[in-house]
Design a protein around this motif. Structure first.
Motif, PDB file in Angstrom:
ATOM      1  N   GLY A 118       0.828  -1.208   0.000  1.00  0.00           N
ATOM      2  CA  GLY A 118       0.000   0.000   0.000  1.00  0.00           C
ATOM      3  C   GLY A 118       0.864   1.260   0.000  1.00  0.00           C
ATOM      4  N   HIS A 119       1.896   1.262   0.827  1.00  0.00           N
ATOM      5  CA  HIS A 119       2.789   2.428   0.874  1.00  0.00           C
ATOM      6  C   HIS A 119       3.574   2.582  -0.429  1.00  0.00           C
ATOM      7  CE1 HIS A 119       1.907   3.586   4.913  1.00  0.00           C
ATOM      8  NE2 HIS A 119       2.212   2.385   5.403  1.00  0.00           N
ATOM      9  N   TYR A 120       3.997   1.447  -0.972  1.00  0.00           N
ATOM     10  CA  TYR A 120       4.733   1.469  -2.249  1.00  0.00           C
ATOM     11  C   TYR A 120       3.866   2.108  -3.339  1.00  0.00           C
ATOM     12  CZ  TYR A 120       7.301  -0.284  -6.331  1.00  0.00           C
ATOM     13  OH  TYR A 120       7.989  -0.377  -7.521  1.00  0.00           O
ATOM     14  N   THR A 123       3.396   5.847  -2.925  1.00  0.00           N
ATOM     15  CA  THR A 123       4.589   6.576  -3.357  1.00  0.00           C
ATOM     16  C   THR A 123       4.683   6.620  -4.878  1.00  0.00           C
ATOM     17  OG1 THR A 123       5.676   5.726  -1.388  1.00  0.00           O
ATOM     18  CG2 THR A 123       7.102   6.721  -3.048  1.00  0.00           C
ATOM     19  N   ARG A 124       4.509   5.459  -5.502  1.00  0.00           N
ATOM     20  CA  ARG A 124       4.660   5.379  -6.972  1.00  0.00           C
ATOM     21  C   ARG A 124       3.634   6.249  -7.684  1.00  0.00           C
ATOM     22  NH1 ARG A 124       8.290   5.149  -9.476  1.00  0.00           N
ATOM     23  NH2 ARG A 124       7.982   3.603 -11.114  1.00  0.00           N
ATOM     24  N   LEU A 125       2.408   6.338  -7.128  1.00  0.00           N
ATOM     25  CA  LEU A 125       1.358   7.128  -7.786  1.00  0.00           C
ATOM     26  C   LEU A 125       1.301   8.557  -7.243  1.00  0.00           C
ATOM     27  CD1 LEU A 125      -1.622   4.588  -8.077  1.00  0.00           C
ATOM     28  CD2 LEU A 125       0.100   5.151  -9.783  1.00  0.00           C
ATOM     29  N   GLU A 126       2.231   8.875  -6.388  1.00  0.00           N
ATOM     30  CA  GLU A 126       2.268  10.190  -5.740  1.00  0.00           C
ATOM     31  C   GLU A 126       0.898  10.570  -5.173  1.00  0.00           C
ATOM     32  OE1 GLU A 126       3.998  12.569  -8.832  1.00  0.00           O
ATOM     33  OE2 GLU A 126       5.991  11.773  -8.445  1.00  0.00           O
ATOM     34  N   LYS A 188      -9.434   4.338 -17.532  1.00  0.00           N
ATOM     35  CA  LYS A 188      -8.208   4.881 -16.934  1.00  0.00           C
ATOM     36  C   LYS A 188      -7.746   4.004 -15.763  1.00  0.00           C
ATOM     37  CE  LYS A 188      -6.210   9.064 -14.907  1.00  0.00           C
ATOM     38  NZ  LYS A 188      -5.892   8.515 -13.576  1.00  0.00           N
ATOM     39  N   ILE A 189      -6.662   3.302 -15.989  1.00  0.00           N
ATOM     40  CA  ILE A 189      -6.060   2.475 -14.926  1.00  0.00           C
ATOM     41  C   ILE A 189      -4.596   2.905 -14.808  1.00  0.00           C
ATOM     42  CG2 ILE A 189      -5.434   0.123 -14.212  1.00  0.00           C
ATOM     43  CD1 ILE A 189      -7.793  -0.866 -16.003  1.00  0.00           C
ATOM     44  N   ASP A 190      -4.165   3.251 -13.595  1.00  0.00           N
ATOM     45  CA  ASP A 190      -2.785   3.702 -13.419  1.00  0.00           C
ATOM     46  C   ASP A 190      -1.865   2.614 -12.892  1.00  0.00           C
ATOM     47  OD1 ASP A 190      -3.286   6.524 -14.110  1.00  0.00           O
ATOM     48  OD2 ASP A 190      -4.586   6.425 -12.341  1.00  0.00           O
ATOM     49  N   LEU A 191      -2.457   1.678 -12.143  1.00  0.00           N
ATOM     50  CA  LEU A 191      -1.617   0.635 -11.543  1.00  0.00           C
ATOM     51  C   LEU A 191      -2.453  -0.620 -11.276  1.00  0.00           C
ATOM     52  CD1 LEU A 191       1.075   1.146  -8.834  1.00  0.00           C
ATOM     53  CD2 LEU A 191      -0.623  -0.661  -8.488  1.00  0.00           C
ATOM     54  N   VAL A 192      -1.838  -1.762 -11.531  1.00  0.00           N
ATOM     55  CA  VAL A 192      -2.474  -3.045 -11.212  1.00  0.00           C
ATOM     56  C   VAL A 192      -1.654  -3.697 -10.117  1.00  0.00           C
ATOM     57  CG1 VAL A 192      -3.257  -5.267 -12.113  1.00  0.00           C
ATOM     58  CG2 VAL A 192      -3.020  -3.319 -13.652  1.00  0.00           C
ATOM     59  N   LYS A 215       0.798   2.205 -20.315  1.00  0.00           N
ATOM     60  CA  LYS A 215       0.065   3.312 -19.681  1.00  0.00           C
ATOM     61  C   LYS A 215      -0.148   3.078 -18.195  1.00  0.00           C
ATOM     62  CE  LYS A 215      -2.057   5.377 -23.589  1.00  0.00           C
ATOM     63  NZ  LYS A 215      -1.672   4.431 -24.656  1.00  0.00           N
ATOM     64  N   MET A 216       0.292   1.927 -17.709  1.00  0.00           N
ATOM     65  CA  MET A 216       0.047   1.611 -16.289  1.00  0.00           C
ATOM     66  C   MET A 216       1.222   0.827 -15.699  1.00  0.00           C
ATOM     67  SD  MET A 216      -2.887  -1.281 -16.944  1.00  0.00           S
ATOM     68  CE  MET A 216      -3.711  -0.433 -18.279  1.00  0.00           C
ATOM     69  N   LEU A 217       1.278   0.787 -14.375  1.00  0.00           N
ATOM     70  CA  LEU A 217       2.330   0.044 -13.679  1.00  0.00           C
ATOM     71  C   LEU A 217       1.766  -1.286 -13.180  1.00  0.00           C
ATOM     72  CD1 LEU A 217       3.771   2.940 -11.451  1.00  0.00           C
ATOM     73  CD2 LEU A 217       4.571   2.197 -13.715  1.00  0.00           C
ATOM     74  N   PHE A 218       2.628  -2.307 -13.133  1.00  0.00           N
ATOM     75  CA  PHE A 218       2.223  -3.632 -12.648  1.00  0.00           C
ATOM     76  C   PHE A 218       3.066  -3.987 -11.425  1.00  0.00           C
ATOM     77  CE2 PHE A 218       1.144  -3.287 -17.040  1.00  0.00           C
ATOM     78  CZ  PHE A 218      -0.082  -3.919 -17.149  1.00  0.00           C
ATOM     79  N   VAL A 219       2.389  -4.370 -10.354  1.00  0.00           N
ATOM     80  CA  VAL A 219       3.094  -4.725  -9.118  1.00  0.00           C
ATOM     81  C   VAL A 219       2.647  -6.123  -8.687  1.00  0.00           C
ATOM     82  CG1 VAL A 219       3.423  -4.112  -6.671  1.00  0.00           C
ATOM     83  CG2 VAL A 219       3.276  -2.305  -8.395  1.00  0.00           C
ATOM     84  N   GLY A 220       3.591  -6.951  -8.286  1.00  0.00           N
ATOM     85  CA  GLY A 220       3.262  -8.322  -7.872  1.00  0.00           C
ATOM     86  C   GLY A 220       3.883  -8.684  -6.526  1.00  0.00           C
ATOM     87  N   VAL A 221       3.873  -9.967  -6.238  1.00  0.00           N
ATOM     88  CA  VAL A 221       4.454 -10.518  -5.008  1.00  0.00           C
ATOM     89  C   VAL A 221       5.116 -11.852  -5.376  1.00  0.00           C
ATOM     90  CG1 VAL A 221       3.960 -11.504  -2.712  1.00  0.00           C
ATOM     91  CG2 VAL A 221       2.627  -9.548  -3.523  1.00  0.00           C
ATOM     92  N   ASP A 222       6.176 -12.210  -4.704  1.00  0.00           N
ATOM     93  CA  ASP A 222       6.931 -13.482  -4.752  1.00  0.00           C
ATOM     94  C   ASP A 222       8.404 -13.217  -5.022  1.00  0.00           C
ATOM     95  OD1 ASP A 222       4.824 -15.139  -4.122  1.00  0.00           O
ATOM     96  OD2 ASP A 222       4.535 -15.924  -6.145  1.00  0.00           O
ATOM     97  N   ALA A 223       8.704 -12.499  -6.138  1.00  0.00           N
ATOM     98  CA  ALA A 223      10.095 -12.169  -6.470  1.00  0.00           C
ATOM     99  C   ALA A 223      10.969 -13.413  -6.549  1.00  0.00           C
ATOM    100  CB  ALA A 223      10.668 -11.164  -5.460  1.00  0.00           C
ATOM    101  N   LEU A 224      10.527 -14.395  -7.328  1.00  0.00           N
ATOM    102  CA  LEU A 224      11.346 -15.598  -7.490  1.00  0.00           C
ATOM    103  C   LEU A 224      12.479 -15.323  -8.463  1.00  0.00           C
ATOM    104  CD1 LEU A 224       8.652 -18.402  -7.867  1.00  0.00           C
ATOM    105  CD2 LEU A 224      10.273 -18.159  -5.996  1.00  0.00           C
TER     106      LEU A 224
END
Ligand code: FRU
Length: 325
Positions: A118-120, A123-126, A188-192, A215-224
């Motif tokens: 949520g904090h990330y 920040t990314r979307l100001e 209009k989608i800025d981030l997924v 046109k949008m940012l993609f954020v995930g979880v795992d970082a394998l």
């Protein structure tokens, strides 16, 4: 003579994917350091019925300890309570149940991860923008906890709206399909934010098809680490960021063995997370490549040791035969 197994550990995984494969590898390797320990790993392929049967089978086999990543909390709680009531210690990994009838937990704090994400995002979307959330399987605790943590932060950021949300069950294809229809009705989608990297990659594929991926940012979880997986997706700019979701298979066996050997152990073993972004993805790749080389060497050493022991026991048999003759 073959040493008799001191302990059998039954491992019930809810799913079968890269993340689980890595954890299973760590479990098997760590178990090698404890002579006479057998690990029996089963995968339920995301099916509650199959996982219940797998655990029933472990109870019938009278395993000494059960390690379990419960597919969905509500469905799997009863069979875990049953095993626990029969005196079999239960170590929950990565996912939790709706009961305190377990011996220990090893895994990340998914609520805290949701908050960090949520904090990330803020920040990314100001502090301003439209977000889509693609959740993991709703009945599994990491999905519920990641969502709750995320909402606790975003609900205090009035400029950010969740314009759509869908349960994609942890799967890439489902995420691709779900995001495809979201794209058609959301101009209009800025981030997924997807609850894992696979689903984030699926959403990216759908966005590419709609000509909207950049046109949008993609954020995930795992970082394998590894080909086509989270860290590489960030390094290649497909994902904006991801968060390490530690597999911790070695830690799981250490906790299991402390329980079995009557040593002191912690009930809650929380593994930490860290963000992976464009700044640190390359450094992480260098380090994980190096670790993979070392892992390969450990495996090679292990098989050489097996071959050596086999030859040694054959020679010993031969020697005995000579003495008897
Ligand atoms: C792997 C996985 C991960 C996710 C975790 C949640 O099976 O789907 O991608 O982070 O499970 O339990």
């Amino acid at each position: 003579s073959q040493e008799k197994n001191r302990y059998v550990i039954g491992v019930s995984q809810c799913s079968d994917d890269e993340w689980r494969t890595q954890m299973n590898k760590e479990i098997r390797r760590e178990a090698l350091f404890y002579p006479g320990v057998e690990v029996d790993i089963r995968s339920a392929n995301d099916d509650n019925r199959k996982q219940t049967e797998d655990i029933e089978r472990f109870i019938r086999r009278k395993v000494d300890l059960i390690v379990v990543a419960p597919n969905e909390a509500e469905a799997i709680t009863p069979v875990i309570e049953k095993a626990y009531a029969k005196g079999i210690p239960v170590v929950l990994v990565d996912r939790r149940i709706n009961s305190d009838q377990y011996t220990a937990y090893v895994g990340a704090d998914n609520y805290e991860m949701g908050r960090q994400i949520g904090h990330y995002i803020t920040t990314r979307l100001e502090g301003k923008g439209n977000v889509v959330e693609l959740t993991g399987l709703k009945g599994s605790t990491p999905a519920a906890d990641r969502h709750r943590g995320l909402m606790d932060v975003l609900s205090r950021t009035p400029g950010i709206q969740i314009v759509a949300s869908a349960d994609a069950g942890w799967f890439q294809k489902s995420a691709e399909q779900a995001f495809d229809s979201i794209l058609t009705c959301q101009p209009k989608i800025d981030l997924v934010f997807a609850h894992n990297d696979r689903m984030a990659a699926g959403a990216h594929t759908a966005a590419l098809r709609h000509g909207r991926a950049n046109k949008m940012l993609f954020v995930g979880v795992d970082a394998l680490p590894g080909k086509g997986l989270g860290v590489e997706l960030v390094a290649n700019g497909i994902l904006d960021g991801t968060f390490i979701y530690p597999t911790g298979g070695d830690r799981v066996i250490q906790v299991a063995m402390s329980i079995l050997e009557g040593k002191k152990y912690q009930r809650e073993n929380l593994l930490s997370t860290a963000p992976v972004n464009r700044q640190n993805a390359h450094v992480m790749q260098m380090q994980t490549d190096h670790i993979a080389t070392l892992d390969g060497k450990i495996e090679k050493l292990n098989s050489q040791l097996d071959a050596f022991l086999l030859r040694y026991s054959a020679q010993r048999m031969f020697l005995y035969a000579c003495i008897i003759i």
